[in-house]
Design a protein around this motif. Structure first.
Motif, PDB file in Angstrom:
ATOM      1  N   TYR A  74       1.410   1.723   1.340  1.00 32.33           N
ATOM      2  CA  TYR A  74       2.143   1.382   2.544  1.00 32.33           C
ATOM      3  C   TYR A  74       1.470   0.229   3.295  1.00 32.33           C
ATOM      4  O   TYR A  74       2.141  -0.597   3.911  1.00 32.33           O
ATOM      5  N   GLN A  95      11.649   2.232  -1.410  1.00 36.13           N
ATOM      6  CA  GLN A  95      10.894   3.473  -1.549  1.00 36.13           C
ATOM      7  C   GLN A  95      10.974   3.955  -2.989  1.00 36.13           C
ATOM      8  O   GLN A  95      11.954   3.720  -3.696  1.00 36.13           O
ATOM      9  N   TYR A 109       9.680   8.591  -0.430  1.00 38.20           N
ATOM     10  CA  TYR A 109       8.739   7.685   0.237  1.00 38.20           C
ATOM     11  C   TYR A 109       7.301   7.931  -0.217  1.00 38.20           C
ATOM     12  O   TYR A 109       6.346   7.718   0.513  1.00 38.20           O
ATOM     13  N   MET A 112       5.633   2.671  -1.718  1.00 36.64           N
ATOM     14  CA  MET A 112       6.364   1.502  -1.257  1.00 36.64           C
ATOM     15  C   MET A 112       6.188   0.371  -2.263  1.00 36.64           C
ATOM     16  O   MET A 112       5.073   0.105  -2.723  1.00 36.64           O
ATOM     17  N   ARG A 187      14.864  -0.501   2.898  1.00 38.11           N
ATOM     18  CA  ARG A 187      14.200   0.383   3.851  1.00 38.11           C
ATOM     19  C   ARG A 187      13.455  -0.435   4.891  1.00 38.11           C
ATOM     20  O   ARG A 187      13.175  -1.622   4.701  1.00 38.11           O
ATOM     21  N   PHE A 192       8.643   4.798   6.213  1.00 36.96           N
ATOM     22  CA  PHE A 192       7.555   5.279   5.360  1.00 36.96           C
ATOM     23  C   PHE A 192       6.520   6.108   6.120  1.00 36.96           C
ATOM     24  O   PHE A 192       5.529   6.552   5.538  1.00 36.96           O
TER      25      PHE A 192
END
Length: 276
Positions: A74, A95, A109, A112, A187, A192
């Motif tokens: 992330y 995701q 999630y 990423m 997204r 996330f």
């Protein structure tokens, strides 16, 4: 727009040893991904140092650029997305759920990744600097044939529909083994947060079990897990046991450019590099 962003982007490029590309094309994307992988470590140290993980663009840039740290997916892919957009690439956050060793898919999630569009008519590309040991080069998202990469043979294959719903998910495979299932719907960074919270708090997450810091090298990979320094060159793997805390802190500095004043806490064992 953050008035300091242009200077931050210049510092980001300096951090990864890259020059500002003349145009946002596939060649530039490939170079930026490689330099990011070999410079910015994949690490979960904040979890074991009791540091907060903030999924906001400024906080991510501060960590990667100003503090010269790394992060898990992330963080490093989130920051890489900011860099690419500032250089003229069109970037969409995606995701994914990671395939476990038992074949089960992880949580939504779980990971990423980035869909990147360039101005040269190629792609779209799957760019990823946050999946542990993965592809060195961006992968062509619409190419469902084998794609040769210095780190193996990859394929993007249509995934089976789940629960009667088909959103066009694809599986990313390496050497025929599924790595993660990618959802193509766009997204936002905020989406996330729950995945990041799970991976920083759950005892079922590999990230909470032991601190790990790892990065690509030109010949393989180097990983520090607890007091063990693992170096991979091709198919050969070497392990060095570091005896003292000072040796571990020195290894963080020497191999990853990470300067710590104390060691992350260790909770578990194992030597694999977590993904996501």
């Amino acid at each position: 727009m953050d008035p300091d962003l242009p200077q931050t982007i210049d510092a980001y490029l300096e951090r990864i040893g890259a020059t500002r590309p003349a145009r946002p094309d596939a060649t530039a994307l490939r170079e930026l991904q490689l330099r990011h992988l070999t410079t910015v470590p994949f690490e979960n140290l904040s979890i074991h140092l009791g540091e907060d993980i903030v999924l906001e663009e400024k906080a991510l840039l501060d960590k990667i650029v100003a503090d010269r740290r790394g992060g898990f997916c992330y963080e490093v892919n989130g920051a890489f997305a900011v860099l690419l957009r500032a250089l003229g690439f069109r970037v969409t956050l995606l995701q994914a759920r990671v395939h476990g060793d038992d074949g089960r898919l992880g949580i939504p999630y779980d990971h990423m990744a980035l869909r990147v569009e360039t101005d040269d008519g190629t792609g779209p590309w799957l760019a990823d600097v946050g999946f542990g040991d993965h592809a060195q080069h961006p992968l062509a998202l619409d190419d469902h044939t084998d794609q040769e990469d210095p780190r193996g043979t990859f394929r993007i294959a249509q995934a089976p529909a789940e629960g009667g719903e088909d959103h066009g998910d694809v599986d990313v495979l390496r050497g025929g083994a599924p790595q993660f299932r990618l959802d193509p719907r766009p997204r936002a960074l905020d989406d996330f947060r729950v995945g990041a919270w799970y991976h920083r708090t759950s005892p079922d997450s590999g990230f909470t079990r032991s601190p790990v810091c790892s990065r690509f090298t030109t010949t393989g990979r180097i990983t520090l897990k607890g007091h063990r320094l693992l170096t991979t060159v091709g198919e050969e793997r070497h392990e060095t046991q570091l005896e003292s805390d000072q040796e571990v802190l020195a290894a963080y500095r020497e191999h990853f450019g990470v300067r710590l004043d104390r060691l992350p806490s260790e909770r578990g064992a194992g030597v694999s590099v977590p993904n996501g």
